[in-house]
Scaffold this motif. Structure first.
Motif, PDB file in Angstrom:
ATOM      1  N   VAL A   1      21.377  23.367  19.549  1.00  0.00           N
ATOM      2  CA  VAL A   1      21.094  22.078  20.167  1.00  0.00           C
ATOM      3  C   VAL A   1      22.320  21.180  19.998  1.00  0.00           C
ATOM      4  O   VAL A   1      22.834  21.011  18.896  1.00  0.00           O
ATOM      5  N   LYS A   2      22.797  20.624  21.096  1.00  0.00           N
ATOM      6  CA  LYS A   2      23.973  19.767  21.053  1.00  0.00           C
ATOM      7  C   LYS A   2      23.669  18.513  20.225  1.00  0.00           C
ATOM      8  O   LYS A   2      22.651  17.855  20.451  1.00  0.00           O
ATOM      9  N   PRO A   3      24.535  18.169  19.278  1.00  0.00           N
ATOM     10  CA  PRO A   3      24.265  16.987  18.454  1.00  0.00           C
ATOM     11  C   PRO A   3      24.329  15.699  19.269  1.00  0.00           C
ATOM     12  O   PRO A   3      25.002  15.627  20.309  1.00  0.00           O
ATOM     13  N   ILE A   4      23.640  14.694  18.799  1.00  0.00           N
ATOM     14  CA  ILE A   4      23.652  13.374  19.431  1.00  0.00           C
ATOM     15  C   ILE A   4      24.941  12.666  19.033  1.00  0.00           C
ATOM     16  O   ILE A   4      25.262  12.550  17.851  1.00  0.00           O
ATOM     17  N   GLY A   5      25.695  12.208  20.017  1.00  0.00           N
ATOM     18  CA  GLY A   5      26.966  11.547  19.740  1.00  0.00           C
ATOM     19  C   GLY A   5      26.789  10.092  19.336  1.00  0.00           C
ATOM     20  O   GLY A   5      25.926   9.381  19.863  1.00  0.00           O
ATOM     21  N   ILE A   6      27.631   9.647  18.398  1.00  0.00           N
ATOM     22  CA  ILE A   6      27.621   8.259  17.937  1.00  0.00           C
ATOM     23  C   ILE A   6      29.048   7.729  18.074  1.00  0.00           C
ATOM     24  O   ILE A   6      29.932   8.075  17.289  1.00  0.00           O
ATOM     25  N   LYS A   7      29.289   6.909  19.069  1.00  0.00           N
ATOM     26  CA  LYS A   7      30.620   6.331  19.259  1.00  0.00           C
ATOM     27  C   LYS A   7      30.849   5.241  18.218  1.00  0.00           C
ATOM     28  O   LYS A   7      30.089   4.274  18.143  1.00  0.00           O
TER      29      LYS A   7
ATOM     30  N   ALA B   1      27.105  13.791   9.658  1.00  0.00           N
ATOM     31  CA  ALA B   1      26.825  15.179  10.048  1.00  0.00           C
ATOM     32  C   ALA B   1      26.063  15.911   8.952  1.00  0.00           C
ATOM     33  O   ALA B   1      25.094  16.635   9.222  1.00  0.00           O
ATOM     34  N   GLU B   2      26.491  15.691   7.707  1.00  0.00           N
ATOM     35  CA  GLU B   2      25.857  16.383   6.575  1.00  0.00           C
ATOM     36  C   GLU B   2      24.417  15.932   6.382  1.00  0.00           C
ATOM     37  O   GLU B   2      23.502  16.751   6.220  1.00  0.00           O
ATOM     38  N   CYS B   3      24.201  14.630   6.384  1.00  0.00           N
ATOM     39  CA  CYS B   3      22.856  14.102   6.120  1.00  0.00           C
ATOM     40  C   CYS B   3      21.873  14.419   7.238  1.00  0.00           C
ATOM     41  O   CYS B   3      20.661  14.464   7.013  1.00  0.00           O
ATOM     42  N   SER B   4      22.397  14.633   8.450  1.00  0.00           N
ATOM     43  CA  SER B   4      21.517  14.946   9.577  1.00  0.00           C
ATOM     44  C   SER B   4      21.447  16.448   9.866  1.00  0.00           C
ATOM     45  O   SER B   4      20.866  16.857  10.867  1.00  0.00           O
ATOM     46  N   ASP B   5      22.061  17.252   8.994  1.00  0.00           N
ATOM     47  CA  ASP B   5      22.113  18.707   9.215  1.00  0.00           C
ATOM     48  C   ASP B   5      22.696  19.038  10.589  1.00  0.00           C
ATOM     49  O   ASP B   5      22.240  19.964  11.277  1.00  0.00           O
ATOM     50  N   GLY B   6      23.702  18.261  10.981  1.00  0.00           N
ATOM     51  CA  GLY B   6      24.393  18.538  12.227  1.00  0.00           C
ATOM     52  C   GLY B   6      23.741  17.992  13.476  1.00  0.00           C
ATOM     53  O   GLY B   6      24.248  18.204  14.593  1.00  0.00           O
ATOM     54  N   ARG B   7      22.629  17.271  13.334  1.00  0.00           N
ATOM     55  CA  ARG B   7      21.943  16.745  14.517  1.00  0.00           C
ATOM     56  C   ARG B   7      22.678  15.534  15.116  1.00  0.00           C
ATOM     57  O   ARG B   7      22.480  15.188  16.278  1.00  0.00           O
TER      58      ARG B   7
ATOM     59  N   GLN C   1      16.982   8.689  11.758  1.00  0.00           N
ATOM     60  CA  GLN C   1      17.100   7.324  11.245  1.00  0.00           C
ATOM     61  C   GLN C   1      17.338   7.343   9.735  1.00  0.00           C
ATOM     62  O   GLN C   1      18.215   6.636   9.215  1.00  0.00           O
ATOM     63  N   ALA C   2      16.567   8.168   9.043  1.00  0.00           N
ATOM     64  CA  ALA C   2      16.735   8.282   7.589  1.00  0.00           C
ATOM     65  C   ALA C   2      18.114   8.835   7.244  1.00  0.00           C
ATOM     66  O   ALA C   2      18.754   8.398   6.270  1.00  0.00           O
ATOM     67  N   ALA C   3      18.603   9.773   8.048  1.00  0.00           N
ATOM     68  CA  ALA C   3      19.927  10.367   7.815  1.00  0.00           C
ATOM     69  C   ALA C   3      21.023   9.316   7.948  1.00  0.00           C
ATOM     70  O   ALA C   3      21.988   9.303   7.170  1.00  0.00           O
ATOM     71  N   ILE C   4      20.898   8.422   8.927  1.00  0.00           N
ATOM     72  CA  ILE C   4      21.890   7.362   9.136  1.00  0.00           C
ATOM     73  C   ILE C   4      21.973   6.469   7.902  1.00  0.00           C
ATOM     74  O   ILE C   4      23.070   6.161   7.400  1.00  0.00           O
ATOM     75  N   PHE C   5      20.842   6.039   7.384  1.00  0.00           N
ATOM     76  CA  PHE C   5      20.851   5.154   6.219  1.00  0.00           C
ATOM     77  C   PHE C   5      21.329   5.864   4.955  1.00  0.00           C
ATOM     78  O   PHE C   5      22.017   5.269   4.129  1.00  0.00           O
ATOM     79  N   GLU C   6      20.998   7.128   4.821  1.00  0.00           N
ATOM     80  CA  GLU C   6      21.466   7.879   3.660  1.00  0.00           C
ATOM     81  C   GLU C   6      22.979   8.058   3.723  1.00  0.00           C
ATOM     82  O   GLU C   6      23.687   7.909   2.713  1.00  0.00           O
ATOM     83  N   ALA C   7      23.491   8.352   4.913  1.00  0.00           N
ATOM     84  CA  ALA C   7      24.943   8.494   5.076  1.00  0.00           C
ATOM     85  C   ALA C   7      25.639   7.168   4.781  1.00  0.00           C
ATOM     86  O   ALA C   7      26.700   7.139   4.138  1.00  0.00           O
ATOM     87  N   GLY C   8      25.049   6.062   5.229  1.00  0.00           N
ATOM     88  CA  GLY C   8      25.628   4.753   4.966  1.00  0.00           C
ATOM     89  C   GLY C   8      25.678   4.435   3.491  1.00  0.00           C
ATOM     90  O   GLY C   8      26.683   3.904   2.984  1.00  0.00           O
ATOM     91  N   LYS C   9      24.618   4.765   2.775  1.00  0.00           N
ATOM     92  CA  LYS C   9      24.567   4.521   1.331  1.00  0.00           C
ATOM     93  C   LYS C   9      25.642   5.345   0.612  1.00  0.00           C
ATOM     94  O   LYS C   9      26.372   4.833  -0.250  1.00  0.00           O
ATOM     95  N   ARG C  10      25.739   6.617   0.968  1.00  0.00           N
ATOM     96  CA  ARG C  10      26.721   7.483   0.314  1.00  0.00           C
ATOM     97  C   ARG C  10      28.152   7.085   0.669  1.00  0.00           C
ATOM     98  O   ARG C  10      29.064   7.178  -0.153  1.00  0.00           O
ATOM     99  N   PHE C  11      28.343   6.605   1.900  1.00  0.00           N
ATOM    100  CA  PHE C  11      29.663   6.118   2.302  1.00  0.00           C
ATOM    101  C   PHE C  11      30.044   4.880   1.494  1.00  0.00           C
ATOM    102  O   PHE C  11      31.186   4.769   1.034  1.00  0.00           O
TER     103      PHE C  11
END
Length: 334
Positions: free
Chosen positions: A25-31, A54-60, A256-266
């Motif tokens: 499945v092609k990942p959703i792009g985030i510009k 990419a990591e937190c969303s398992d590539g989605r 949505q959860a992946a975005i916030f987790e990535a933000g926290k880790r960043f």
């Protein structure tokens, strides 16, 4: 429809769906649209954020990095987030004053003892609740806060040690009236200007200086056209990373959860690792390239800008006063 046409249509449909059948499945792009360049500490941070998304969303999800104002300046990027045509950006917190005057409070000079206090206060639950609510009402969700250090004056005329040394200098500032008023009170002549125009303006003599942190100056090559860096440290303005509310609401709960987790880790990686190292290295690199770095009479500058603070609070609306009082109270914890 003839059998031949039907067979061709089915074959094309199979080709289109084959990645799905194969689990591809092609990942959703985030510009991710920013004004900073493709090299330097901020670019390193952007790439780390992309890896974490990419990591937190398992590539989605896949972040697409657009540095150097490729998709527009800060305001254009924020407008893109509102419209949903751009998914993510990073700007100075004060840039949101274009949408809500409350954010101008973060432009006040010498508001923080140091960057650690600033980040601690802005990410405190009580303060976060106020800022995140206002940002969301304007179409933005805050997923991370990044320390960008203290901002000091770089110029191509002379060392600055006291306010009188800035007389006659046109100094670029972000487009915010409090920032401009502060540089005027410090002795300079504030010149609001998009960041993308600053290098050329210094070369051509349109301005004589700017104010920013050492890693940002170095990443943008400003040390090539200005050789005096004076540690006035009048502003500490962290950068929030925003994601478009319109885009975010179309994502699955897992993404949505992946975005916030990535933000926290960043935030953790940036504030405790990437930026800390970058500040030390940038000062060394600037000196190696011939930039003279000097201390200043900071008390003299603080005294000079106090009328700016007094005038701001005198004219402030209820929201601005409430935020200022909250920040002053909460910062004592940090």
């Amino acid at each position: 429809m003839s059998r031949k046409v039907l067979r061709v249509a089915l074959a094309l449909l199979f080709v289109a769906l084959s990645p799905v059948f194969a689990g591809e499945v092609k990942p959703i792009g985030i510009k991710f649209s920013v004004t900073f360049p493709a090299t330097g500490a901020q670019a390193d941070g952007a790439r780390r954020l992309g890896e974490l998304i990419a990591e937190c969303s398992d590539g989605r999800l896949a972040m697409e990095f657009y540095p150097s104002s490729q998709l527009g300046d800060k305001i254009a990027s924020l407008e893109g987030l509102i419209a949903g045509t751009i998914e993510m950006t990073e700007t100075a917190a004060t840039d949101l004053s274009n949408y809500s005057p409350m954010w101008s409070v973060l432009s006040l000079p010498y508001l923080w003892r140091d960057a650690k206090q600033a980040i601690g206060t802005l990410t405190d639950p009580e303060v976060r609740a106020v800022l995140e609510k206002d940002a969301e009402e304007n179409g933005f969700l805050i997923i991370a806060w990044a320390d960008l250090g203290s901002r000091s004056v770089l110029n191509n005329v002379r060392p600055v040690r006291v306010p009188a040394d800035m007389n006659g200098m046109r100094i670029r500032v972000m487009e915010d009236p409090v920032l401009a008023g502060t540089l005027n009170a410090m002795g300079g002549s504030a010149t609001p200007m998009p960041w993308s125009e600053v290098y050329t303006a210094l070369q051509q003599g349109t301005i004589q200086g700017l104010e920013n942190s050492a890693p940002v100056i170095l990443a943008n090559g400003m040390e090539e056209v200005a050789k005096f860096y004076s540690l006035t440290e009048q502003f500490i303005i962290p950068d929030p990373t925003f994601i478009s509310k319109r885009f975010f609401e179309r994502l699955s709960p897992e993404n949505q959860a992946a975005i916030f987790e990535a933000g926290k880790r960043f935030s953790d990686a940036w504030n405790n690792e990437i930026w800390a190292d970058a500040q030390v290295e940038a000062r060394k690199a600037m000196e190696a390239k011939g930039v003279a770095i000097n201390e200043v009479d900071k008390a003299a500058f603080a005294t000079a800008v106090q009328p700016v603070i007094d005038d701001f609070l005198k004219k402030a609306d209820a929201e601005q006063k409430a935020l200022y009082e909250l920040l002053v109270t909460v910062r004592e914890k940090y």
